[in-house]
Design a protein around this motif. Structure first.
Motif, mmCIF file in Angstrom:
data_model
loop_
_atom_site.group_PDB
_atom_site.id
_atom_site.type_symbol
_atom_site.label_atom_id
_atom_site.label_comp_id
_atom_site.label_asym_id
_atom_site.label_seq_id
_atom_site.Cartn_x
_atom_site.Cartn_y
_atom_site.Cartn_z
ATOM 1 N N ILE A 175 0.870 -1.180 0.000
ATOM 2 C CA ILE A 175 0.000 0.000 0.000
ATOM 3 C C ILE A 175 0.906 1.229 0.000
ATOM 4 C CG2 ILE A 175 -1.779 1.267 1.261
ATOM 5 C CD1 ILE A 175 -2.405 -1.464 2.683
ATOM 6 N N ILE A 176 0.717 2.094 -0.978
ATOM 7 C CA ILE A 176 1.464 3.358 -0.999
ATOM 8 C C ILE A 176 0.497 4.464 -0.600
ATOM 9 C CG2 ILE A 176 2.752 5.014 -2.392
ATOM 10 C CD1 ILE A 176 3.732 2.727 -4.103
ATOM 11 N N LEU A 177 0.766 5.066 0.543
ATOM 12 C CA LEU A 177 -0.076 6.156 1.053
ATOM 13 C C LEU A 177 0.479 7.476 0.536
ATOM 14 C CD1 LEU A 177 -2.189 7.487 2.827
ATOM 15 C CD2 LEU A 177 -0.701 7.137 4.793
ATOM 16 N N ASN A 178 -0.224 8.057 -0.409
ATOM 17 C CA ASN A 178 0.171 9.344 -0.978
ATOM 18 C C ASN A 178 -0.395 10.453 -0.106
ATOM 19 O OD1 ASN A 178 0.902 11.482 -2.644
ATOM 20 N ND2 ASN A 178 -0.899 11.245 -3.943
ATOM 21 N N ASP A 179 0.423 10.982 0.753
ATOM 22 C CA ASP A 179 -0.003 11.925 1.791
ATOM 23 C C ASP A 179 0.281 13.345 1.331
ATOM 24 O OD1 ASP A 179 -0.438 13.372 4.094
ATOM 25 O OD2 ASP A 179 1.150 12.414 5.262
ATOM 26 N N ASN A 180 -0.791 14.039 0.883
ATOM 27 C CA ASN A 180 -0.609 15.439 0.468
ATOM 28 C C ASN A 180 -1.554 16.391 1.190
ATOM 29 O OD1 ASN A 180 -3.102 15.099 -0.771
ATOM 30 N ND2 ASN A 180 -2.287 14.937 -2.845
ATOM 31 N N GLY A 181 -2.305 15.862 2.157
ATOM 32 C CA GLY A 181 -3.141 16.720 2.998
ATOM 33 C C GLY A 181 -4.408 17.224 2.349
ATOM 34 N N ILE A 182 -4.762 16.686 1.147
ATOM 35 C CA ILE A 182 -5.940 17.227 0.461
ATOM 36 C C ILE A 182 -6.490 16.174 -0.485
ATOM 37 C CG2 ILE A 182 -4.650 18.225 -1.487
ATOM 38 C CD1 ILE A 182 -6.555 20.683 -1.251
ATOM 39 N N SER A 183 -7.826 16.105 -0.596
ATOM 40 C CA SER A 183 -8.441 15.303 -1.648
ATOM 41 C C SER A 183 -8.851 16.297 -2.741
ATOM 42 C CB SER A 183 -9.619 14.486 -1.108
ATOM 43 O OG SER A 183 -10.480 15.276 -0.320
ATOM 44 N N ILE A 184 -10.069 16.792 -2.724
ATOM 45 C CA ILE A 184 -10.427 17.959 -3.538
ATOM 46 C C ILE A 184 -10.371 19.186 -2.638
ATOM 47 C CG2 ILE A 184 -12.234 19.051 -4.909
ATOM 48 C CD1 ILE A 184 -13.120 16.279 -5.794
ATOM 49 N N ILE A 284 4.439 8.163 1.651
ATOM 50 C CA ILE A 284 5.203 9.188 0.936
ATOM 51 C C ILE A 284 4.519 10.541 1.114
ATOM 52 C CG2 ILE A 284 6.005 7.485 -0.754
ATOM 53 C CD1 ILE A 284 4.177 8.849 -2.829
ATOM 54 N N LYS A 285 5.322 11.568 1.188
ATOM 55 C CA LYS A 285 4.820 12.936 1.295
ATOM 56 C C LYS A 285 4.941 13.616 -0.058
ATOM 57 C CE LYS A 285 3.828 15.270 4.268
ATOM 58 N NZ LYS A 285 2.463 15.689 4.701
ATOM 59 N N THR A 286 3.824 14.149 -0.561
ATOM 60 C CA THR A 286 3.831 14.836 -1.845
ATOM 61 C C THR A 286 3.087 16.161 -1.739
ATOM 62 O OG1 THR A 286 1.801 13.779 -2.603
ATOM 63 C CG2 THR A 286 3.877 12.641 -3.114
ATOM 64 N N VAL A 287 3.186 16.942 -2.796
ATOM 65 C CA VAL A 287 2.472 18.213 -2.899
ATOM 66 C C VAL A 287 1.538 18.117 -4.094
ATOM 67 C CG1 VAL A 287 2.665 20.692 -3.288
ATOM 68 C CG2 VAL A 287 4.383 19.505 -1.895
ATOM 69 N N LYS A 288 0.239 18.224 -3.856
ATOM 70 C CA LYS A 288 -0.712 18.220 -4.966
ATOM 71 C C LYS A 288 -0.473 19.456 -5.831
ATOM 72 C CE LYS A 288 -5.648 17.689 -5.966
ATOM 73 N NZ LYS A 288 -7.009 17.524 -5.418
ATOM 74 N N GLY A 289 -0.363 19.242 -7.134
ATOM 75 C CA GLY A 289 -0.075 20.346 -8.040
ATOM 76 C C GLY A 289 1.397 20.620 -8.213
ATOM 77 N N LYS A 290 2.267 19.720 -7.730
ATOM 78 C CA LYS A 290 3.713 19.928 -7.755
ATOM 79 C C LYS A 290 4.213 20.301 -9.155
ATOM 80 C CE LYS A 290 7.964 19.613 -6.117
ATOM 81 N NZ LYS A 290 8.470 20.547 -5.090
ATOM 82 N N GLY A 291 5.003 21.379 -9.206
ATOM 83 C CA GLY A 291 5.601 21.799 -10.461
ATOM 84 C C GLY A 291 4.843 22.891 -11.184
ATOM 85 N N TYR A 292 3.638 23.218 -10.694
ATOM 86 C CA TYR A 292 2.895 24.343 -11.248
ATOM 87 C C TYR A 292 2.505 25.218 -10.068
ATOM 88 C CZ TYR A 292 -0.069 26.985 -14.439
ATOM 89 O OH TYR A 292 -0.604 27.991 -15.218
ATOM 90 N N GLU A 293 3.183 26.342 -9.936
ATOM 91 C CA GLU A 293 3.144 27.136 -8.709
ATOM 92 C C GLU A 293 1.733 27.499 -8.271
ATOM 93 O OE1 GLU A 293 5.154 31.215 -6.827
ATOM 94 O OE2 GLU A 293 5.481 30.676 -8.935
ATOM 95 N N LEU A 294 0.897 27.919 -9.213
ATOM 96 C CA LEU A 294 -0.460 28.326 -8.842
ATOM 97 C C LEU A 294 -1.257 27.147 -8.290
ATOM 98 C CD1 LEU A 294 -1.272 30.648 -11.874
ATOM 99 C CD2 LEU A 294 -0.798 31.352 -9.529
ATOM 100 N N ALA A 295 -1.055 25.962 -8.858
ATOM 101 C CA ALA A 295 -1.759 24.772 -8.373
ATOM 102 C C ALA A 295 -1.277 24.372 -6.991
ATOM 103 C CB ALA A 295 -1.576 23.625 -9.358
#
Length: 640
Positions: A175-184, A284-295
């Motif tokens: 199981i890979i838990l993609n932890d970015n603190g947000i769904s929608i 894993i810790k990720t950022v939703k919208g990574k690589g597009y600053e406004l997102a």
């Protein structure tokens, strides 16, 4: 406009091509993949921020795992754009979510790499565990099964049920838990705080890393076994932090958290985990919208922004010369506040869709009376039932297709107990580009067969307000379903004075000759347009806005059946068991023999496309209804 992928991505048609590159090349592959997603979505639309957040994970998984033999289950499918591009669908990607194009979600019939269809959330662990158990039974001990689940999806009871089972199986599950603190919308609840505790516990993470590094250097022999090493590790982890206990108490070996945007670290970690049998979880810790600053800054807005200028970030909006009708969801969002200001018993509940349902308005204005409970529809319904036992008037706002996940609670916890919970079912009918996982086809039928349930649908914004007003009155003692479509209504001036509607009554919109249209909900507007279209051809049907599928207006149906030999029913729900079926049941009970044509969603899966395209396809837009009127009128002439 042709969109060209970068030089490395242009030559990746399958994961086998990806594996030909060096590990050092993966940084460039990630950059090119992220840019290609930005380029295509900015021009063609679609979900956006979620897939940007898992670019590195998508690359690492296909680089390390032997897909499709090794099986990936994405949860939810919003994350899977990179996966699709790397698995032979790069050149088709601009057709994503378009009529006859790629699905916006993984789809088994689309690719062998899509191992499980996922449009809703929280199903991945159950599905991947099922695959793993089947592989274990068949002796495929080398086969990997990976569930990639967002932290928002982890809040659903189904995810916990699956983890509880996984821990006692010997199957090969990661199981890979993609932890970015947000769904929608931003995640809520204790799990969010728990994951934050794991991530920020520097003492725990440093000691854990030191322990594993030390154990890697210790000799393994008679005096110091791996079992002893594991006990030492667990003991040290228990001393430092209790945070790890949730997953490990479920007998899942826990690894992480690690940086989900470090593709090299991901590759090395996945390679190591391949050699560890049994159920395990990688955080894993990720950022939703990574690589597009406004997102990255406004992740809710950029979840699915529509078309936009990738340079300026300006989202393309339609401009109109005259005032436009509001979205039905916004009418709900503003109306519930108006009602709550006058009725202190009103509460609002939604399972993780405060923006999509517009309950966010009430959450901002009255935070103590409106609640986002996370992705857990079953809990939302029974929570609402609990509030109702204490005299509260609860508006439980759930998308029609999501309500399917809480059907037992609707029956067991609400209807059997006659609790007056008000279900506002958003996205009733065909929702468009999200396709069959999200179409609200079935709620008329599945609500209509539940005892004690009132089933209604407004034709316009004024009726939505009136139905909401009626449902919250003390005189209503029963559960009350109000369903309405995605998108705009028909009334720019929609803030009408609210009034009570007698439950189970329709309204006559127009008298006519020979043919009567009985419409339920918003498609009544399509019917009205069709009537105008055929007027010049001498076809003059009557039109009745029924408003309630249960209880149905029997007095009106007696009048209609006695006056009009030909009837056409119109609804944006399934024709099997829906509003048209209710009319037929009434006729059978009372011995009427009128000729009836039922228009609605057919007994088949409707794929994705714009709502306009799909309603045209199934024949319940204005043009389709007009054509049906012509056929029925011609048949009437031939008989005469």
């Amino acid at each position: 406009m042709e969109i060209k992928p970068g030089p490395l991505l242009a030559n990746i048609n399958t994961p086998a091509d990806l594996k030909k590159l060096s590990k050092d090349d993966m940084l460039q592959v990630c950059d090119e993949l992220r840019q290609y997603i930005i380029d295509v979505v900015s021009i063609h639309g679609g979900h956006f921020a979620a897939s940007l957040g898992v670019v590195e994970l998508s690359v690492a998984l296909h680089y390390v795992m032997n897909t499709p033999y090794d099986q990936l289950v994405w949860d939810v499918g919003h994350q899977a754009y990179g996966h699709k591009i790397l698995t032979g669908r790069r050149d088709q990607f601009p057709t994503n979510r378009k009529l006859n194009g790629l699905s916006g979600f993984p789809k088994r019939s689309e690719s062998e790499y899509d191992t499980f269809g996922v449009g809703h959330s929280s199903t991945s662990i159950s599905a991947a565990l099922g695959m793993a158990m089947a592989s274990h039974y068949k002796g495929e001990t080398d086969r990997q099964h990976i569930a990639i689940i967002g932290d928002g999806s982890m809040t659903a009871g189904m995810a916990f049920e699956a983890m509880n089972h996984a821990g006692i199986e010997k199957s090969n599950l990661l199981i890979i838990l993609n932890d970015n603190g947000i769904s929608i919308d931003p995640n809520v609840g204790a799990l969010k705080e728990y994951l934050t505790d794991i991530t920020t516990s520097h003492t725990y993470n440093k000691v854990k890393d030191d322990v594993w590094n030390l154990l890697g250097k210790l000799p393994v022999g008679k005096t110091f076994t791996r079992g002893m090493a594991t006990k030492l590790t667990e003991g040290l982890k228990g001393m430092v932090s209790s945070s790890s206990n949730l997953f490990e108490a479920l007998k899942l070996r826990y690894f992480g958290p690690i940086d989900g945007h470090n593709v090299t670290k991901l590759i090395e970690t996945l390679q190591d985990l391949k050699d560890i049998p049994g159920p395990k979880i990688l955080h894993i810790k990720t950022v939703k919208g990574k690589g597009y600053e406004l997102a990255e800054k406004d992740q809710t807005k950029w979840h699915a922004p529509g078309l936009f200028d990738k340079i300026t970030g300006e989202i393309v909006k339609k401009t109109f010369d005259v005032p436009q009708p509001p979205k039905y969801q916004d009418v709900f969002g503003h109306t519930i506040i108006e009602l709550a200001e006058k009725n202190d018993k009103i509460m609002g509940v939604t399972p993780a869709m405060p923006s999509g349902s517009s309950l966010k308005f009430m959450m901002d204005a009255m935070p103590h009376r409106a609640f986002d409970v996370g992705i857990c529809e079953q809990h939302a319904v029974t929570l609402s039932a609990g509030m109702a036992t204490q005299g509260m008037r609860v508006f439980c706002n759930i998308y029609s297709s999501f309500m399917q996940r809480a059907y037992d609670m609707v029956i067991h916890d609400v209807a059997i107990q006659k609790l007056p919970v008000i279900f506002c079912l958003d996205r009733g009918g065909l929702v468009g580009e999200d396709g069959p996982t999200h179409h609200g086809c079935y709620d008329i039928a599945y609500m209509r067969c539940v005892p004690n349930m009132i089933v209604s649908a407004p034709m316009n914004e004024a009726e939505l307000r009136d139905l909401m007003y009626t449902a919250q009155l003390e005189s209503n003692k029963l559960p009350f379903s109000i369903r309405y479509p995605r998108g705009e209504g028909v009334m720019p001036e929609w803030r009408t004075t609210m009034k009570a509607i007698e439950i189970g009554t329709g309204r006559k919109l127009k008298d006519g000759e020979a043919i009567a249209i009985l419409s339920f909900g918003h498609p009544g507007n399509f019917a009205a347009a069709a009537i105008r279209d055929v007027k010049k051809e001498g076809i003059n049907p009557g039109h009745f806005d029924m408003r309630f599928a249960k209880p149905i207006d029997e007095a009106m149906l007696h009048e209609v059946c006695q006056q009009y030999p030909k009837l056409i029913t119109v609804e944006d729900g399934t024709v099997v068991g829906g509003f048209g079926s209710a009319v037929l049941e009434f006729m059978a009970t009372h011995g009427y023999k009128n000729d009836v044509t039922i228009l609605g969603i057919p007994d088949a899966l409707v794929e994705h496309g714009t709502p306009k395209q799909l309603y045209d396809q199934i024949g319940i837009d204005a043009n389709g209804i007009a054509n049906t009127l012509r056929k029925v009128a011609q048949k009437q002439v031939m008989i005469a």
